[in-house]
Design an enzyme around this catalytic site. Structure first.
Site, mmCIF file in Angstrom:
data_model
loop_
_atom_site.group_PDB
_atom_site.id
_atom_site.type_symbol
_atom_site.label_atom_id
_atom_site.label_comp_id
_atom_site.label_asym_id
_atom_site.label_seq_id
_atom_site.Cartn_x
_atom_site.Cartn_y
_atom_site.Cartn_z
ATOM 1 N N CYS A 115 -84.988 20.652 -14.727
ATOM 2 C CA CYS A 115 -83.743 20.068 -14.201
ATOM 3 C C CYS A 115 -82.679 21.161 -14.219
ATOM 4 O O CYS A 115 -83.010 22.342 -14.273
ATOM 5 C CB CYS A 115 -83.335 18.820 -14.984
ATOM 6 S SG CYS A 115 -82.980 19.090 -16.738
ATOM 7 N N ASN A 147 -81.464 21.241 -18.587
ATOM 8 C CA ASN A 147 -82.554 21.128 -19.573
ATOM 9 C C ASN A 147 -82.087 20.458 -20.873
ATOM 10 O O ASN A 147 -82.559 20.792 -21.960
ATOM 11 C CB ASN A 147 -83.191 22.494 -19.863
ATOM 12 C CG ASN A 147 -84.483 22.437 -20.681
ATOM 13 O OD1 ASN A 147 -84.762 23.302 -21.496
ATOM 14 N ND2 ASN A 147 -85.285 21.415 -20.482
ATOM 15 N N CYS A 151 -80.998 16.815 -20.398
ATOM 16 C CA CYS A 151 -81.084 15.371 -20.120
ATOM 17 C C CYS A 151 -82.428 15.016 -19.474
ATOM 18 O O CYS A 151 -83.339 14.529 -20.147
ATOM 19 C CB CYS A 151 -79.931 14.914 -19.223
ATOM 20 S SG CYS A 151 -78.278 15.233 -19.905
ATOM 21 N N ARG A 152 -82.568 15.258 -18.163
ATOM 22 C CA ARG A 152 -83.723 14.730 -17.429
ATOM 23 C C ARG A 152 -85.044 15.415 -17.788
ATOM 24 O O ARG A 152 -86.052 14.732 -18.034
ATOM 25 C CB ARG A 152 -83.477 14.829 -15.918
ATOM 26 C CG ARG A 152 -82.370 13.936 -15.445
ATOM 27 C CD ARG A 152 -81.886 14.321 -14.059
ATOM 28 N NE ARG A 152 -81.226 15.608 -14.077
ATOM 29 C CZ ARG A 152 -80.781 16.246 -13.017
ATOM 30 N NH1 ARG A 152 -80.962 15.719 -11.813
ATOM 31 N NH2 ARG A 152 -80.177 17.415 -13.117
ATOM 32 N N SER A 153 -85.072 16.752 -17.794
ATOM 33 C CA SER A 153 -86.384 17.400 -18.020
ATOM 34 C C SER A 153 -86.905 17.256 -19.447
ATOM 35 O O SER A 153 -88.114 17.056 -19.620
ATOM 36 C CB SER A 153 -86.385 18.862 -17.543
ATOM 37 O OG SER A 153 -85.443 19.648 -18.224
ATOM 38 N N ASP A 181 -78.757 12.577 -11.990
ATOM 39 C CA ASP A 181 -78.211 13.301 -13.143
ATOM 40 C C ASP A 181 -77.350 12.338 -13.976
ATOM 41 O O ASP A 181 -76.350 11.825 -13.484
ATOM 42 C CB ASP A 181 -77.367 14.462 -12.597
ATOM 43 C CG ASP A 181 -76.816 15.339 -13.694
ATOM 44 O OD1 ASP A 181 -76.938 14.959 -14.873
ATOM 45 O OD2 ASP A 181 -76.263 16.400 -13.363
HETATM 46 P P1 4NP Z 1 -79.744 17.769 -16.805
HETATM 47 O O1 4NP Z 1 -78.230 17.277 -16.852
HETATM 48 O O2 4NP Z 1 -79.844 18.754 -15.643
HETATM 49 O O3 4NP Z 1 -80.514 16.518 -16.562
HETATM 50 O O4 4NP Z 1 -80.018 18.415 -18.147
HETATM 51 C C1 4NP Z 1 -77.134 18.144 -16.923
HETATM 52 C C2 4NP Z 1 -76.834 18.756 -18.118
HETATM 53 C C3 4NP Z 1 -75.727 19.576 -18.210
HETATM 54 C C4 4NP Z 1 -74.946 19.780 -17.101
HETATM 55 C C5 4NP Z 1 -75.247 19.177 -15.897
HETATM 56 C C6 4NP Z 1 -76.348 18.354 -15.809
HETATM 57 N N1 4NP Z 1 -73.794 20.623 -17.203
HETATM 58 O O5 4NP Z 1 -73.067 20.743 -16.204
HETATM 59 O O6 4NP Z 1 -73.554 21.198 -18.279
#
Ligand code: 4NP
Length: 165
Positions: A11, A14, A16-18, A129
């Site tokens: 993702c 790294n 939340c989703r992955s 997200d």
């Molecule tokens: P992820 O979510 O891609 O599912 O881990 C996010 C985590 C952090 C951020 C954006 C999306 N960020 O902007 O810090």
């Protein structure tokens, strides 16, 4: 002997989703007693959170489903294309990021969107997200990654002649 199948969930951050996908898929293969056949990891296209554990709400929601997430964030890099059989993107932007790192047709063929394996939806929508959302956004992601994990495992079993007795 069947070779180990190496899967990297990807993702943006790294956190939340992955990691949620990594945890859900690991739990599923453990339940099916197939863990010896897999190497499973996750990574992000961005470098914002390197070294951090998954987001606390991601961890809480996973723990509520019996999954303890211990992964620490790392950034995806070209060596991942040499190591992994499949790089599973959570959304179109992650997919584009992976395409920008890939060098060969073989590399590009390893990139797959996770919701390709979600039989409850048409096409290949993004795993949304949840980062700026509330608890329900994270729970929705958990539901999706659990559903897609079942589809992904079935697809691998069908395509790799894994014995399911
Ligand atoms: P992820 O979510 O891609 O599912 O881990 C996010 C985590 C952090 C951020 C954006 C999306 N960020 O902007 O810090």
């Amino acid at each position: 002997m069947t070779e180990i199948i190496k899967i990297l969930f990807v993702c943006l951050g790294n956190i939340c989703r992955s990691p949620a996908a990594e945890g859900a898929f690991k739990k599923l293969v453990q339940e099916k007693e197939l863990e010896d056949l897999f190497y499973i990891d996750s990574a992000g296209t961005a470098n914002y959170h390197i070294g951090e554990l998954a987001h606390e709400v991601t961890r809480k929601v996973a723990l509520d489903r019996g999954i303890e997430l211990k992964h620490t964030c790392r950034q995806v890099n070209y060596a991942d294309f040499e190591k992994f059989d499949f790089l599973i993107a959570m959304d179109s932007s992650n997919q584009k990021g992976l395409f920008s790192i890939a060098r060969t047709e073989k590399d590009r063929n390893k990139i797959i969107k996770f919701r390709k394996f979600d039989e409850t939806v048409k096409g290949e929508p993004d795993v949304p997200d949840p980062y700026y959302g509330g608890l329900s956004s994270f729970e929705h992601v958990q539901d999706i990654v659990e559903t897609c994990s079942i589809g992904l495992l079935n697809w691998i079993i069908e395509n790799n002649n894994l014995n399911q007795e």
